[in-house]
Design a protein around this motif. Structure first.
Motif, short mmCIF file in Angstrom:
data_model
loop_
_atom_site.label_atom_id
_atom_site.label_comp_id
_atom_site.label_asym_id
_atom_site.label_seq_id
_atom_site.Cartn_x
_atom_site.Cartn_y
_atom_site.Cartn_z
N GLU A 162 0.82 -1.21 0.00
CA GLU A 162 0.00 0.00 0.00
C GLU A 162 0.86 1.26 0.00
OE1 GLU A 162 -3.73 1.81 -0.17
OE2 GLU A 162 -3.27 -0.32 -0.17
N GLU A 163 1.96 1.24 0.76
CA GLU A 163 2.84 2.42 0.84
C GLU A 163 3.45 2.73 -0.52
OE1 GLU A 163 3.01 -0.20 2.76
OE2 GLU A 163 2.36 0.54 4.72
N LYS A 164 3.79 1.69 -1.27
CA LYS A 164 4.38 1.90 -2.60
C LYS A 164 3.37 2.53 -3.54
CE LYS A 164 6.94 -0.46 -6.25
NZ LYS A 164 7.48 -1.77 -6.74
N LYS A 165 2.11 2.10 -3.45
CA LYS A 165 1.07 2.69 -4.30
C LYS A 165 0.93 4.18 -4.01
CE LYS A 165 -1.81 -1.50 -4.41
NZ LYS A 165 -3.13 -2.05 -4.03
N LEU A 166 0.85 4.53 -2.72
CA LEU A 166 0.61 5.92 -2.34
C LEU A 166 1.78 6.82 -2.70
CD1 LEU A 166 -1.06 5.39 1.16
CD2 LEU A 166 -2.18 6.00 -0.97
N LYS A 167 3.00 6.27 -2.70
CA LYS A 167 4.18 7.09 -2.97
C LYS A 167 4.46 7.24 -4.47
CE LYS A 167 5.09 7.76 1.35
NZ LYS A 167 6.12 7.03 2.08
N ASP A 168 3.73 6.51 -5.30
CA ASP A 168 3.93 6.59 -6.75
C ASP A 168 3.22 7.83 -7.29
OD1 ASP A 168 4.28 6.29 -9.42
OD2 ASP A 168 3.27 4.35 -9.60
N PRO A 169 3.95 8.88 -7.70
CA PRO A 169 3.30 10.12 -8.15
C PRO A 169 2.57 9.97 -9.47
CG PRO A 169 5.65 10.25 -8.56
CD PRO A 169 5.43 8.97 -7.79
N ARG A 170 2.89 8.91 -10.25
CA ARG A 170 2.28 8.74 -11.57
C ARG A 170 1.07 7.81 -11.56
NH1 ARG A 170 7.84 9.21 -12.57
NH2 ARG A 170 8.37 10.74 -14.18
N ARG A 171 0.78 7.20 -10.45
CA ARG A 171 -0.37 6.31 -10.36
C ARG A 171 -1.65 7.14 -10.39
NH1 ARG A 171 -1.21 1.00 -8.43
NH2 ARG A 171 -3.25 0.66 -7.46
N LEU A 172 -2.58 6.79 -11.26
CA LEU A 172 -3.79 7.57 -11.44
C LEU A 172 -4.93 7.02 -10.59
CD1 LEU A 172 -3.70 8.18 -15.31
CD2 LEU A 172 -2.63 9.50 -13.47
N TYR A 173 -5.86 7.90 -10.22
CA TYR A 173 -6.95 7.55 -9.32
C TYR A 173 -8.27 8.12 -9.82
CZ TYR A 173 -3.54 6.04 -5.81
OH TYR A 173 -2.55 5.38 -5.15
N ALA A 174 -9.36 7.60 -9.26
CA ALA A 174 -10.67 8.20 -9.49
C ALA A 174 -10.68 9.58 -8.86
CB ALA A 174 -11.78 7.33 -8.90
N PRO A 175 -11.27 10.59 -9.52
CA PRO A 175 -11.09 11.97 -9.07
C PRO A 175 -12.07 12.44 -8.00
CG PRO A 175 -12.31 11.91 -11.13
CD PRO A 175 -11.95 10.49 -10.81
N GLY A 176 -11.62 13.42 -7.21
CA GLY A 176 -12.50 14.21 -6.36
C GLY A 176 -13.16 13.49 -5.21
N ARG A 177 -14.28 14.07 -4.75
CA ARG A 177 -15.11 13.46 -3.71
C ARG A 177 -15.84 12.26 -4.31
NH1 ARG A 177 -17.94 14.12 0.98
NH2 ARG A 177 -16.74 15.97 1.53
N LEU A 178 -15.89 11.17 -3.56
CA LEU A 178 -16.48 9.94 -4.07
C LEU A 178 -17.86 9.70 -3.47
CD1 LEU A 178 -13.36 7.60 -3.90
CD2 LEU A 178 -14.18 8.92 -5.85
N TYR A 179 -18.81 9.32 -4.31
CA TYR A 179 -20.13 8.88 -3.89
C TYR A 179 -20.29 7.42 -4.33
CZ TYR A 179 -21.32 13.73 -2.93
OH TYR A 179 -21.35 15.01 -2.42
N HIS A 180 -20.47 6.54 -3.36
CA HIS A 180 -20.55 5.12 -3.66
C HIS A 180 -21.97 4.62 -3.40
CE1 HIS A 180 -18.72 0.84 -3.02
NE2 HIS A 180 -19.20 1.02 -4.24
#
Length: 415
Positions: A272-290
């Protein structure tokens, strides 16, 4: 001889580990991701089904004689559609869209439809991306979607400016589904960075609703723009969780379950730490509504519940092994379930009987809660050492950088 004796033991250990992983993955459901999030309120979730229907309206050739209208119709006045752009007019640079003047809700809406499986140009936009190819506002974004967003902004800037000038009290809302969701997400970021071109001074007048978006921005941007961008995800939808190259996904549609299983294995093995530290890893944007409507080990759909947060870690990071992973991506299902969820909220809340003054008080209270939650997410991002994460005291949403952002924020992309 001793080495040969160890082989069966290693095989047994390997098989047990694989069995344990498969068991955990089969028990993992989408509800686990948002189980600790707060419940969404009527005021914040009310635009979602309405905007879903507006996105669906983009697919119609003639809104006066609709063919694909959902139950109850689109709920719009066809005469208030200010303009429409089809595939020929966009020249394949973006998916078709329309601009709608929603006078009932004091809103100017630019709605973008999703991917057309028969259009090669749509694939060209979606697949035009390499890891870490494009930087924007101190983070990384999807290259093809950013180019499409910049084209739409330049093409419609004068139109939007005139509408904003003509309706100074209206908000400017960008809404899209799937490919269109990624486009409007980056379009909203471009608009925030170039508010002076639109004649908008307040950042709060710009909103974005990304329905089932692709991962299109780095984590620091996803958190920093959570005051503007809202992502809506239905239960097990695969696309907001897809970290692999989208090219591999669409080349492997014939064996998507196999690809999803391989991605699950890959994500499980990455710390998990490696994922969070990767600046190029892309994510779903903004506030999330599930929107959650199914429960583990239960058959059928249940009354939908909408949970919301601005998470930093645990941000739709794992593929869910589910037979609904692709069907939950359909805009028709999202519109239907979001409307059901809103109806349940209205029934429970009794909002129709609340006086207008009290509604205004509730909206102000909700805005304060969102601001505090957003600040807490930014502090969490700084505490986790997320690359390019800013603390609330130095972030443009909270006073200090507002003027600096409006004057110099667009220089990096040359607007």
């Amino acid at each position: 001889m001793s080495i040969a004796c160890c082989c069966p033991i290693l095989e047994c250990v390997y098989c047990l580990a694989c069995t344990r992983w498969v068991w955990q993955k089969c028990l993992y459901t989408a509800g686990h991701e948002s189980e600790h999030w707060g419940l969404a309120t009527v005021e914040e979730f009310e635009p979602v089904p309405r905007l879903c229907r507006l996105i669906l309206a983009v697919y119609e050739d003639d809104l006066h004689n609709p063919v694909w209208a959902p139950p109850g119709g689109y709920g719009i006045d066809p005469d208030c559609v200010f303009l429409r752009r089809n595939d020929q007019e966009t020249q394949g640079r973006a998916t078709p869209y329309l601009i709608y003047l929603d006078h009932d809700n004091a809103d100017i809406v630019l709605a973008v439809r999703g991917l057309n499986l028969a259009k090669e140009s749509d694939y060209a936009v979606l697949l035009d991306n390499k890891l870490g190819q494009t930087k924007f506002d101190g983070g990384y974004v999807h290259n093809g979607l950013l180019k499409a967003a910049e084209w739409v902004f330049e093409y419609e800037c004068e139109v939007l400016r005139e509408l904003v000038k003509k309706h100074p009290s209206y908000t400017l809302t960008f809404a899209g589904h799937s490919l269109g969701a990624g486009l409007v997400t980056l379009l909203a970021m471009v608009a925030v960075q170039n508010r002076s071109k639109l004649g908008i001074m307040e950042r709060s007048r710009i909103r974005c609703y990304a329905i089932a978006p692709a991962r299109c921005m780095s984590l620091n941007l996803a958190v920093r723009y959570a005051d503007v961008i809202n992502s809506i995800v239905l239960q097990d939808d695969f696309l907001p969780r897809t970290t692999t190259a989208l090219e591999d996904v669409f080349k492997s549609l014939f064996c998507l379950p196999c690809l999803l299983c391989l991605m699950c294995l890959k994500d499980t093995c990455i710390m998990e730490e490696k994922k969070l530290k990767d600046p190029r890893r892309l994510y779903a944007p903004g506030r999330l509504y599930h929107i959650v409507e199914r429960r583990p080990c239960r058959l059928g759909r249940f009354p939908p519940v909408v949970r919301t947060a601005v998470p930093v870690d645990g941000r739709f990071d794992h593929i869910v092994l589910s037979c609904n992973a692709t069907s939950d991506h359909a805009i028709i299902w999202i519109e239907r379930e979001s409307q059901r969820a809103l109806d349940l909220m209205l029934e429970k809340d009794g909002i129709m009987r609340v006086p207008a003054k009290q509604k205004m008080v509730r909206q102000e209270s909700l805005a304060r809660e969102h601001t505090e939650e957003h600040k807490a997410a930014l502090r969490r991002a700084v505490a986790l050492d997320i690359p390019q994460a800013y603390s609330p005291s130095t972030y443009g949403t909270f006073n200090e950088m507002e003027t600096a952002e409006s004057s110099g924020g667009s220089s990096e992309r040359g607007f």
